[in-house]
Design an enzyme around this catalytic site. Structure first.
Site, PDB file in Angstrom:
ATOM      1  N   ASP A   1     -42.688  69.756 -19.417  1.00  0.00           N
ATOM      2  CA  ASP A   1     -42.497  69.887 -20.867  1.00  0.00           C
ATOM      3  C   ASP A   1     -43.531  70.841 -21.468  1.00  0.00           C
ATOM      4  O   ASP A   1     -43.642  70.940 -22.692  1.00  0.00           O
ATOM      5  CB  ASP A   1     -42.573  68.522 -21.556  1.00  0.00           C
ATOM      6  CG  ASP A   1     -43.955  67.897 -21.511  1.00  0.00           C
ATOM      7  OD1 ASP A   1     -44.177  66.916 -22.240  1.00  0.00           O
ATOM      8  OD2 ASP A   1     -44.819  68.373 -20.741  1.00  0.00           O
TER       9      ASP A   1
ATOM     10  N   HIS B   1     -38.414  67.662 -24.675  1.00  0.00           N
ATOM     11  CA  HIS B   1     -38.415  66.257 -24.277  1.00  0.00           C
ATOM     12  C   HIS B   1     -39.533  66.019 -23.278  1.00  0.00           C
ATOM     13  O   HIS B   1     -39.842  66.902 -22.460  1.00  0.00           O
ATOM     14  CB  HIS B   1     -37.066  65.868 -23.662  1.00  0.00           C
ATOM     15  CG  HIS B   1     -35.967  65.789 -24.672  1.00  0.00           C
ATOM     16  ND1 HIS B   1     -34.717  66.349 -24.457  1.00  0.00           N
ATOM     17  CD2 HIS B   1     -35.921  65.225 -25.899  1.00  0.00           C
ATOM     18  CE1 HIS B   1     -33.957  66.122 -25.512  1.00  0.00           C
ATOM     19  NE2 HIS B   1     -34.663  65.440 -26.406  1.00  0.00           N
TER      20      HIS B   1
ATOM     21  N   HIS C   1     -39.027  68.816 -31.948  1.00  0.00           N
ATOM     22  CA  HIS C   1     -38.308  69.956 -31.348  1.00  0.00           C
ATOM     23  C   HIS C   1     -38.411  71.192 -32.245  1.00  0.00           C
ATOM     24  O   HIS C   1     -38.647  72.306 -31.752  1.00  0.00           O
ATOM     25  CB  HIS C   1     -36.832  69.611 -31.170  1.00  0.00           C
ATOM     26  CG  HIS C   1     -36.543  68.658 -30.054  1.00  0.00           C
ATOM     27  ND1 HIS C   1     -37.082  68.783 -28.800  1.00  0.00           N
ATOM     28  CD2 HIS C   1     -35.734  67.552 -30.012  1.00  0.00           C
ATOM     29  CE1 HIS C   1     -36.632  67.815 -28.015  1.00  0.00           C
ATOM     30  NE2 HIS C   1     -35.827  67.047 -28.732  1.00  0.00           N
TER      31      HIS C   1
ATOM     32  N   GLU D   1     -36.844  64.887 -33.851  1.00  0.00           N
ATOM     33  CA  GLU D   1     -36.197  66.186 -34.043  1.00  0.00           C
ATOM     34  C   GLU D   1     -37.136  67.207 -34.670  1.00  0.00           C
ATOM     35  O   GLU D   1     -37.077  68.394 -34.342  1.00  0.00           O
ATOM     36  CB  GLU D   1     -34.928  66.022 -34.881  1.00  0.00           C
ATOM     37  CG  GLU D   1     -33.874  65.113 -34.283  1.00  0.00           C
ATOM     38  CD  GLU D   1     -33.448  65.501 -32.876  1.00  0.00           C
ATOM     39  OE1 GLU D   1     -32.943  64.640 -32.149  1.00  0.00           O
ATOM     40  OE2 GLU D   1     -33.636  66.685 -32.498  1.00  0.00           O
TER      41      GLU D   1
ATOM     42  N   ASP E   1     -36.747  53.232 -31.671  1.00  0.00           N
ATOM     43  CA  ASP E   1     -37.731  53.555 -32.707  1.00  0.00           C
ATOM     44  C   ASP E   1     -38.962  52.664 -32.644  1.00  0.00           C
ATOM     45  O   ASP E   1     -40.093  53.132 -32.780  1.00  0.00           O
ATOM     46  CB  ASP E   1     -37.091  53.430 -34.092  1.00  0.00           C
ATOM     47  CG  ASP E   1     -36.259  54.649 -34.448  1.00  0.00           C
ATOM     48  OD1 ASP E   1     -35.948  54.818 -35.643  1.00  0.00           O
ATOM     49  OD2 ASP E   1     -35.922  55.431 -33.551  1.00  0.00           O
TER      50      ASP E   1
END
Length: 572
Positions: free
Chosen positions: A287, A276, A270, A267, A324
């Site tokens: 992207d 993405h 972003h 995040e 993760d």
């Protein structure tokens, strides 16, 4: 991805050029995802917020696939505020300039971003600990500086972004702060489309000055969303990052497979203008980064051999939807794109000029561990610093050894010096620990496993003055090792003793077990004696096969799990 020339038709967002069909498909996918997510439960691992007894009982609601609302939020904001298109175009033009201008990219300044974490909670579990918050800051620093322990060389374009993060030490009024706020709310969860966690009047808390702080809200997010961020160019009243309390940091309420802090990393990417990696569209939708391979959709789990658009997907990239444990890199192109918003004149350059972490702009000081300004040595001499006397030690070495909680530091002697001061701290924290010793080596104890530390040493001169400090040297402590040689011994019809080889630095162990191949939550047991390298499992089902795994507790946290082992409960 390539094909920038065709994308420069519109600089706003890949989402803006998505066809109506692809938007409908994305919404359909979201509905299906949410329906599945509410049916899934997962047992959370909480190492530091709960007692050992509570540890075995906690069960958290859990989702199996990552979902992020950042692209959706950007689409909505562009529809609601047409003037934002122009801002996004300017930001994109600057990003593309950084991609091609060698002079802009040659600036090697390490940018440090002040962070304030707003914990908005209804239950005690949602009111996460300071240690859990610090674990997320640690992950951000590790991931953005490529100090993450799972970094590898599979992708040559992997890069250190030279971006760091610190919890704010000064609030907007100039008062000391921990960089953490806590707000009790009556809301059970927050809808990402409403941003209510960011508004004091609606059960959340207003952001601190978004030009000087990265605001991160941690709360219970509805609709199975792990987190979302506001891209640069949006309303400052809602600017920042939101992460679900179940996916923030690496301890406490953090829930696998999103328990390594990578939701925060994703995040913040972003927030610093990364899309993405698949461009939120099929092959050909970009992207805006040249060194990420094209992809036709998100990847889940860890599909490391998946190819699309004629090339291998970079599923290990922080901007994919992988679990993760699969993620481990940003690319050089992504680094340039993020730094373009932080550099002078960028839309987030105010963060770098903020003094919220106790510094103001990164000019030369007498305590920054660098010879700069008119200093004649590191942090000494010149017009502002104390005169340089004797020198600091050279050839400083750190022997990590095998103990995850200690290291041995050594250095060359300085002529005429009999005393030295060793200083160390967790990287990007403010408080140093000072030790004055005679001799040229020191064992530093009570460290935390698998963490990055800063180290400096200075000499006490013959006239009683101190030399300047050596430059900051970083080291990472070794990881608490997983138990080995797992075995199971049948005791009676419903009891089995599982055992393993003891790890010399462990103070206790945790055992996870469940029926083999099931999706059931893991049952857990803990041994509280470091010499007790076994545990009896009871109330087992006759003739049923089980899988189990074990991990060690070292000083203040668990290490990684062992490989899974198996046994069948045979009635005797």
């Amino acid at each position: 991805m390539n094909n920038i020339a065709t994308q420069i038709i519109s600089f706003t967002s890949p989402a803006r050029i998505t066809s109506a069909k692809s938007i409908k498909m994305k919404n359909l996918w979201l509905v299906c995802f949410v329906s599945v997510a509410f049916c899934l439960l997962f047992t959370a691992c909480n190492e530091d917020n709960f007692s050992p007894e509570e540890l075995d009982e906690i069960v958290e609601q859990h989702v199996h696939n990552r979902t992020c609302q950042s692209a959706h939020i950007l689409e909505r904001q562009l529809l609601e505020n047409p003037e934002m298109h122009e801002k996004r175009d300017q930001i994109e033009q600057r990003a593309q300039l950084f991609e091609t201008d060698d002079a802009l990219r040659s600036v090697n300044t390490v940018y440090t971003i002040p962070v304030v974490v707003h914990v908005v909670y209804k239950t005690s579990a949602q009111n996460i600990s300071e240690a859990q918050i610090q674990s997320q800051i640690d992950v951000l620093n590790d991931d953005f500086r490529r100090l993450n322990s799972d970094a590898n060389n599979n992708w040559s374009q992997a890069a250190d972004t030279q971006i760091e993060f610190c919890l704010a030490t000064t609030d907007p009024n100039g008062n000391p702060t921990t960089g953490i706020t806590r707000t009790s709310t009556t809301k059970s969860s927050f809808n990402p489309d409403l941003d209510q966690m960011k508004k004091t009047s609606q059960g959340g808390i207003d952001p601190w000055n978004a030009n000087e702080y990265l605001n991160i809200w941690v709360c219970n997010i509805s609709d199975g969303v792990l987190g979302y961020a506001q891209f640069p160019g949006g309303n400052l009243a809602t600017d920042g990052v939101v992460v679900g309390y179940q996916y923030f940091g690496t301890i406490g309420t953090a829930s696998a497979p999103f328990n390594l802090g990578r939701t925060g990393t994703h995040e913040v990417g972003h927030y610093l203008n990364l899309y993405h990696i698949w461009g939120d569209g099929p092959c050909g939708q970009d992207d805006m980064v040249t060194d990420t391979p094209a992809s036709d959709d998100a990847n889940y789990g860890c599909s490391s051999n998946h190819s699309s658009c004629g090339s291998l997907d970079m599923v290990q990239n922080y901007m994919d939807y992988s679990d993760d444990a699969c993620m481990n890199l940003f690319t050089t192109g992504q680094k340039n794109r993020m730094r373009s918003v932080l550099a002078a004149g960028g839309s987030r350059s105010g963060l770098i000029n903020s003094n919220a972490c106790g510094s103001s702009g990164g000019g030369p000081t007498c305590s920054d561990g660098v010879q700069n300004g008119d200093e004649t040595g590191i942090d000494c001499g010149g017009s502002n610093c104390a005169p340089c006397g004797c020198t600091f030690p050279s050839n400083i070495q750190v022997d990590l050894g095998t103990d995850p909680n200690q290291v041995t530091v050594s250095w060359n002697p300085v002529s005429g010096v009999s005393q030295y001061q060793v200083r160390y701290r967790r990287s990007l924290t403010s408080a140093w620990t000072n030790i004055t010793i005679t001799g040229t080596s020191k064992i530093i104890t009570n460290l935390t496993q698998n963490k990055v530390y800063d180290l400096r040493i200075r000499s006490k001169c013959a006239d009683g003055s101190w030399s300047s400090m050596s430059a900051i040297q970083k080291f990472r402590t070794v990881i608490c090792e997983a138990p080995t040689n797992l075995n199971a011994v049948q005791l009676n019809s419903n009891k089995v003793r599982v055992e393993w080889s003891a790890y010399s630095h462990a103070s206790k162990y945790q055992i996870f077990y469940r029926i083999e191949g099931s999706d059931n939550n893991w049952s857990r047991k803990v041994t509280y004696n470091p010499d007790m390298n076994f545990r009896v499992l009871s109330n087992l089902i006759p003739y049923e096969s089980y899988e189990f795994k074990v991990r060690s507790w070292c000083e203040d946290s668990y290490g990684p799990f062992s490989s899974e082992s198996y046994f069948t409960n045979i009635t005797q």
